[in-house]
Design an enzyme around this catalytic site. Structure first.
Site, PDB file in Angstrom:
ATOM      1  N   SER A 100      -0.135  -5.632  -3.582  1.00  0.00           N
ATOM      2  CA  SER A 100      -0.389  -6.741  -4.511  1.00  0.00           C
ATOM      3  C   SER A 100      -1.836  -7.169  -4.308  1.00  0.00           C
ATOM      4  O   SER A 100      -2.442  -6.867  -3.270  1.00  0.00           O
ATOM      5  CB  SER A 100       0.533  -7.910  -4.146  1.00  0.00           C
ATOM      6  OG  SER A 100       0.150  -9.098  -4.825  1.00  0.00           O
ATOM      7  N   TYR A 158       4.863 -13.640   1.839  1.00  0.00           N
ATOM      8  CA  TYR A 158       4.506 -12.599   0.866  1.00  0.00           C
ATOM      9  C   TYR A 158       3.119 -12.031   1.173  1.00  0.00           C
ATOM     10  O   TYR A 158       2.915 -10.816   1.207  1.00  0.00           O
ATOM     11  CB  TYR A 158       4.554 -13.201  -0.540  1.00  0.00           C
ATOM     12  CG  TYR A 158       4.417 -12.217  -1.673  1.00  0.00           C
ATOM     13  CD1 TYR A 158       5.526 -11.545  -2.178  1.00  0.00           C
ATOM     14  CD2 TYR A 158       3.180 -11.968  -2.258  1.00  0.00           C
ATOM     15  CE1 TYR A 158       5.398 -10.645  -3.236  1.00  0.00           C
ATOM     16  CE2 TYR A 158       3.045 -11.072  -3.314  1.00  0.00           C
ATOM     17  CZ  TYR A 158       4.153 -10.414  -3.798  1.00  0.00           C
ATOM     18  OH  TYR A 158       4.029  -9.531  -4.855  1.00  0.00           O
TER      19      TYR A 158
HETATM   20  P1  NAD Z   1      11.275  -7.563 -10.199  1.00  0.00           P
HETATM   21  O1  NAD Z   1      11.967  -8.762  -9.667  1.00  0.00           O
HETATM   22  O2  NAD Z   1      11.387  -7.240 -11.650  1.00  0.00           O
HETATM   23  O3  NAD Z   1      11.694  -6.254  -9.396  1.00  0.00           O
HETATM   24  C1  NAD Z   1      12.039  -6.272  -8.042  1.00  0.00           C
HETATM   25  C2  NAD Z   1      12.951  -5.095  -7.745  1.00  0.00           C
HETATM   26  O4  NAD Z   1      13.291  -5.115  -6.367  1.00  0.00           O
HETATM   27  C3  NAD Z   1      14.271  -5.182  -8.531  1.00  0.00           C
HETATM   28  O5  NAD Z   1      14.690  -3.885  -8.885  1.00  0.00           O
HETATM   29  C4  NAD Z   1      15.223  -5.773  -7.486  1.00  0.00           C
HETATM   30  O6  NAD Z   1      16.584  -5.485  -7.739  1.00  0.00           O
HETATM   31  C5  NAD Z   1      14.703  -5.078  -6.242  1.00  0.00           C
HETATM   32  N1  NAD Z   1      15.123  -5.726  -5.003  1.00  0.00           N
HETATM   33  C6  NAD Z   1      14.967  -7.016  -4.630  1.00  0.00           C
HETATM   34  N2  NAD Z   1      15.538  -7.221  -3.425  1.00  0.00           N
HETATM   35  C7  NAD Z   1      16.036  -6.026  -3.027  1.00  0.00           C
HETATM   36  C8  NAD Z   1      16.750  -5.583  -1.867  1.00  0.00           C
HETATM   37  N3  NAD Z   1      17.059  -6.416  -0.872  1.00  0.00           N
HETATM   38  N4  NAD Z   1      17.126  -4.300  -1.812  1.00  0.00           N
HETATM   39  C9  NAD Z   1      16.865  -3.432  -2.823  1.00  0.00           C
HETATM   40  N5  NAD Z   1      16.180  -3.798  -3.932  1.00  0.00           N
HETATM   41  C10 NAD Z   1      15.795  -5.076  -4.032  1.00  0.00           C
HETATM   42  O7  NAD Z   1       9.745  -7.784  -9.801  1.00  0.00           O
HETATM   43  P2  NAD Z   1       8.432  -6.895  -9.977  1.00  0.00           P
HETATM   44  O8  NAD Z   1       7.372  -7.830 -10.348  1.00  0.00           O
HETATM   45  O9  NAD Z   1       8.665  -5.698 -10.799  1.00  0.00           O
HETATM   46  O10 NAD Z   1       8.173  -6.489  -8.459  1.00  0.00           O
HETATM   47  C11 NAD Z   1       8.054  -5.160  -8.006  1.00  0.00           C
HETATM   48  C12 NAD Z   1       7.038  -5.099  -6.892  1.00  0.00           C
HETATM   49  O11 NAD Z   1       5.758  -5.419  -7.406  1.00  0.00           O
HETATM   50  C13 NAD Z   1       7.286  -6.075  -5.741  1.00  0.00           C
HETATM   51  O12 NAD Z   1       7.012  -5.442  -4.519  1.00  0.00           O
HETATM   52  C14 NAD Z   1       6.278  -7.166  -6.000  1.00  0.00           C
HETATM   53  O13 NAD Z   1       5.913  -7.838  -4.833  1.00  0.00           O
HETATM   54  C15 NAD Z   1       5.136  -6.356  -6.558  1.00  0.00           C
HETATM   55  N6  NAD Z   1       4.135  -7.107  -7.318  1.00  0.00           N
HETATM   56  C16 NAD Z   1       4.495  -7.771  -8.445  1.00  0.00           C
HETATM   57  C17 NAD Z   1       3.525  -8.468  -9.152  1.00  0.00           C
HETATM   58  C18 NAD Z   1       3.830  -9.211 -10.407  1.00  0.00           C
HETATM   59  O14 NAD Z   1       2.968  -9.946 -10.882  1.00  0.00           O
HETATM   60  N7  NAD Z   1       5.004  -9.058 -10.985  1.00  0.00           N
HETATM   61  C19 NAD Z   1       2.204  -8.481  -8.689  1.00  0.00           C
HETATM   62  C20 NAD Z   1       1.873  -7.793  -7.539  1.00  0.00           C
HETATM   63  C21 NAD Z   1       2.856  -7.096  -6.858  1.00  0.00           C
END
Ligand code: NAD
Length: 260
Positions: free
Chosen positions: A142, A155
């Protein structure tokens, strides 16, 4: 481009992970999905990957906060695929509070899912990749792996840790055909972020759309969200031969956030 390769994408039932799984399947890779959600919806997603892209798609619902379930998922991938060529560590959760109010159990959960799970899948995937002398490890870090924001102690610590772990993995595999890199997205409008947008809308008594505009404009000089598909295409690039000498680094896709 990726026909014959087998990919495991953690946290791929929604958001960025799902977009990455679609991008890999679109390039011909077989995919194992992981994550939580409605079982009928997950099954529909799995089937759609197979019919739209002519690949094999599996699903494993391991809870990545539990090392024994991670081990079982990796064994399942080995049984179904023979091993994992492309490992995308993407599952993640968020929790916000000032450090003095941060519940220790929330700290433990964020560190377990966002950081320790990456260690466990990596340690279990590398031996097979070494045997094949080819592998791609892509960790969704991130912008918060590079810079901090208030109220995100766990985080930010986890994502900085992911970048450190990525570098160590890259150095230890540098003389092989394995690469390990991190992608650092800025704001992507997924469920994880939607919850923060809604909370801020309530807090400031503004509409959800106004809250979204303020959130993205506060951090992104571009004032625009990154799309999940853009992150999917970044992962695809890291799987390509063009990226075979890129290892131990991170790619920012953040509208200019960390250039400031
Ligand atoms: P999201 O909530 O749509 O997806 C998260 C995924 O992780 C889902 O499939 C969820 O079911 C799964 N998950 C959560 N807890 C879990 C567990 N205990 N075991 C197995 N699976 C689990 O969110 P996203 O934004 O797509 O996030 C995906 C990644 O991207 C994360 O690592 C997040 O930190 C990172 N990220 C997101 C952003 C953003 O702005 N959305 C920015 C930077 C990084």
């Amino acid at each position: 481009m990726l026909t014959g390769k087998r990919a495991l994408v953690t946290g791929s039932t929604s958001g960025i992970g799902l977009a990455m799984a679609k991008a890999l399947a679109g390039a011909g890779a077989d995919v194992m999905l992981n994550g939580f959600g409605d079982s009928d919806e997950i099954e529909a997603t799995r089937k759609a990957l197979e019919t739209e892209h002519g690949v094999t798609a599996h699903y494993n619902g391991a809870d990545l906060s539990k090392p024994d379930q991670i081990e079982a998922m990796m064994k399942d991938a080995e049984a179904k695929f023979g091993g994992v060529d492309i490992l995308i560590n993407n599952a993640g959760i968020q929790y916000t509070a000032n450090v003095e109010d941060f519940p220790p159990e929330k700290w433990d959960a964020v560190i377990a899912i966002n950081l320790s799970s990456v260690f466990h899948t990596t340690r279990l995937a590398v031996p097979y990749m070494r045997k094949k002398n080819w592998g791609r490890i892509i960790n969704t870090a991130s912008a918060h792996g590079l810079v901090a924001s208030i109220q995100k102690a766990a985080y930010v610590a986890a994502k900085h840790g992911v970048i450190g772990l990525t570098k160590v993995t890259a150095l230890e595999t540098a003389e092989t055909g394995i690469t390990a890199n991190a992608i650092c997205p800025g704001w992507v409008r997924t469920e994880l972020v939607e919850r923060q947008i809604e909370a801020r809308a309530k807090e400031n008594n503004i509409s959800v759309e106004e809250s979204a505009t303020r959130l993205v404009s506060d951090k992104h000089p571009s004032k625009q969200f990154v799309s999940p598909e853009q992150i999917g295409q970044t992962a695809l690039f890291l799987c390509s031969d063009a990226a075979s000498q890129m290892t131990g680094t991170h790619l920012s896709v953040d509208g200019g956030w960390t250039a400031q």
